[in-house]
Design a protein around this motif. Sequence first.
Motif, PDB file in Angstrom:
ATOM      1  N   GLU A   1       1.640   2.715   2.544  1.00 47.11           N
ATOM      2  CA  GLU A   1       0.691   1.622   2.917  1.00 47.11           C
ATOM      3  C   GLU A   1      -0.590   1.888   2.909  1.00 47.11           C
ATOM      4  O   GLU A   1      -1.614   0.897   2.089  1.00 47.11           O
ATOM      5  CB  GLU A   1       1.206   0.815   4.415  1.00 47.11           C
ATOM      6  CG  GLU A   1       2.333   0.372   4.536  1.00 47.11           C
ATOM      7  CD  GLU A   1       2.688  -0.104   5.956  1.00 47.11           C
ATOM      8  OE1 GLU A   1       2.245   0.392   6.744  1.00 47.11           O
ATOM      9  OE2 GLU A   1       3.827  -0.920   6.188  1.00 47.11           O
ATOM     10  N   ASN A   2      -0.949   3.089   3.249  1.00 46.54           N
ATOM     11  CA  ASN A   2      -2.294   3.576   3.074  1.00 46.54           C
ATOM     12  C   ASN A   2      -2.931   3.620   1.683  1.00 46.54           C
ATOM     13  O   ASN A   2      -3.666   3.152   1.375  1.00 46.54           O
ATOM     14  CB  ASN A   2      -2.439   4.792   3.570  1.00 46.54           C
ATOM     15  CG  ASN A   2      -2.270   4.534   5.301  1.00 46.54           C
ATOM     16  OD1 ASN A   2      -2.691   3.752   5.855  1.00 46.54           O
ATOM     17  ND2 ASN A   2      -2.090   6.099   6.021  1.00 46.54           N
ATOM     18  N   LYS A   3      -1.963   3.988   0.793  1.00 42.00           N
ATOM     19  CA  LYS A   3      -2.209   4.326  -0.736  1.00 42.00           C
ATOM     20  C   LYS A   3      -2.342   2.750  -1.297  1.00 42.00           C
ATOM     21  O   LYS A   3      -3.333   2.578  -2.037  1.00 42.00           O
ATOM     22  CB  LYS A   3      -0.905   4.809  -1.416  1.00 42.00           C
ATOM     23  CG  LYS A   3      -0.900   6.289  -1.082  1.00 42.00           C
ATOM     24  CD  LYS A   3       0.200   7.068  -1.888  1.00 42.00           C
ATOM     25  CE  LYS A   3       0.216   8.466  -1.522  1.00 42.00           C
ATOM     26  NZ  LYS A   3       1.313   9.318  -2.345  1.00 42.00           N
ATOM     27  N   ILE A   4      -1.610   1.799  -0.870  1.00 36.92           N
ATOM     28  CA  ILE A   4      -1.719   0.522  -1.335  1.00 36.92           C
ATOM     29  C   ILE A   4      -3.124  -0.223  -0.823  1.00 36.92           C
ATOM     30  O   ILE A   4      -3.525  -0.820  -1.967  1.00 36.92           O
ATOM     31  CB  ILE A   4      -0.454  -0.332  -0.899  1.00 36.92           C
ATOM     32  CG1 ILE A   4       0.823   0.041  -1.760  1.00 36.92           C
ATOM     33  CG2 ILE A   4      -0.963  -1.978  -1.106  1.00 36.92           C
ATOM     34  CD1 ILE A   4       1.991  -0.874  -1.085  1.00 36.92           C
ATOM     35  N   ASP A   5      -3.426   0.083   0.259  1.00 42.36           N
ATOM     36  CA  ASP A   5      -4.862  -0.515   0.671  1.00 42.36           C
ATOM     37  C   ASP A   5      -5.770   0.116   0.001  1.00 42.36           C
ATOM     38  O   ASP A   5      -6.918  -0.426  -0.421  1.00 42.36           O
ATOM     39  CB  ASP A   5      -5.127  -0.128   2.175  1.00 42.36           C
ATOM     40  CG  ASP A   5      -4.056  -1.047   3.058  1.00 42.36           C
ATOM     41  OD1 ASP A   5      -3.459  -1.926   2.731  1.00 42.36           O
ATOM     42  OD2 ASP A   5      -3.695  -0.694   4.204  1.00 42.36           O
ATOM     43  N   LYS A   6      -5.779   1.684  -0.428  1.00 46.08           N
ATOM     44  CA  LYS A   6      -6.876   2.236  -1.132  1.00 46.08           C
ATOM     45  C   LYS A   6      -6.821   1.792  -2.505  1.00 46.08           C
ATOM     46  O   LYS A   6      -7.939   1.501  -2.998  1.00 46.08           O
ATOM     47  CB  LYS A   6      -6.854   3.748  -1.156  1.00 46.08           C
ATOM     48  CG  LYS A   6      -6.736   4.502   0.273  1.00 46.08           C
ATOM     49  CD  LYS A   6      -6.731   5.872   0.137  1.00 46.08           C
ATOM     50  CE  LYS A   6      -6.725   6.599   1.479  1.00 46.08           C
ATOM     51  NZ  LYS A   6      -6.662   8.245   1.390  1.00 46.08           N
ATOM     52  N   LEU A   7      -5.653   1.452  -2.940  1.00 41.36           N
ATOM     53  CA  LEU A   7      -5.891   0.874  -4.553  1.00 41.36           C
ATOM     54  C   LEU A   7      -6.535  -0.484  -4.538  1.00 41.36           C
ATOM     55  O   LEU A   7      -6.947  -0.681  -5.489  1.00 41.36           O
ATOM     56  CB  LEU A   7      -4.320   0.794  -4.943  1.00 41.36           C
ATOM     57  CG  LEU A   7      -3.716   2.202  -5.278  1.00 41.36           C
ATOM     58  CD1 LEU A   7      -2.162   2.126  -5.780  1.00 41.36           C
ATOM     59  CD2 LEU A   7      -4.406   2.954  -6.692  1.00 41.36           C
ATOM     60  N   LYS A   8      -6.150  -1.313  -3.503  1.00 42.60           N
ATOM     61  CA  LYS A   8      -6.261  -2.421  -3.527  1.00 42.60           C
ATOM     62  C   LYS A   8      -7.790  -2.621  -3.445  1.00 42.60           C
ATOM     63  O   LYS A   8      -8.847  -3.216  -4.200  1.00 42.60           O
ATOM     64  CB  LYS A   8      -6.016  -3.453  -2.199  1.00 42.60           C
ATOM     65  CG  LYS A   8      -4.627  -3.814  -2.682  1.00 42.60           C
ATOM     66  CD  LYS A   8      -4.065  -4.657  -1.502  1.00 42.60           C
ATOM     67  CE  LYS A   8      -2.561  -5.163  -1.541  1.00 42.60           C
ATOM     68  NZ  LYS A   8      -2.184  -6.034  -0.499  1.00 42.60           N
ATOM     69  N   SER A   9      -8.631  -1.819  -2.676  1.00 42.46           N
ATOM     70  CA  SER A   9     -10.135  -1.639  -2.470  1.00 42.46           C
ATOM     71  C   SER A   9     -10.672  -1.032  -3.745  1.00 42.46           C
ATOM     72  O   SER A   9     -11.871  -1.524  -4.048  1.00 42.46           O
ATOM     73  CB  SER A   9     -10.735  -0.836  -1.172  1.00 42.46           C
ATOM     74  OG  SER A   9     -10.156   0.617  -1.257  1.00 42.46           O
ATOM     75  N   THR A  10     -10.161   0.011  -4.433  1.00 44.12           N
ATOM     76  CA  THR A  10     -10.751   0.555  -5.596  1.00 44.12           C
ATOM     77  C   THR A  10     -10.513  -0.375  -6.905  1.00 44.12           C
ATOM     78  O   THR A  10     -11.588  -0.545  -7.393  1.00 44.12           O
ATOM     79  CB  THR A  10     -10.141   1.789  -5.895  1.00 44.12           C
ATOM     80  OG1 THR A  10      -8.678   1.673  -6.213  1.00 44.12           O
ATOM     81  CG2 THR A  10     -10.425   3.057  -4.821  1.00 44.12           C
TER      82      THR A  10
END
Length: 83
Positions: A63-72
């Motif tokens: 979930e953390n990785k998905i959030d980071k990918l969405k923001s980048t």
Amino acid sequence: MKNSKFVIEKLAKLFEQGLVSSKDIANEIMTILKSKRDEIVFKMKLTSKDEFEVLSKRVENLENKIDKLKSTKKKKIKKAKRS
């Protein structure tokens, strides 16, 4: 009915202890609900406690990785120049 009484009792204890800020109350409610979820999963004997902890950590990391990918991904969008 039993579960609703449990949640209401926990909320009453929170107000008695004087937790006023909304973040504190929200965090406490989330921990109560997570503990009840864990209790139900353990009673159903779907997984062992160790397996459940490992899987929950993996899901949290994903979930953390998905959030980071969405923001980048939002930051990297550029329009192409027309010639």
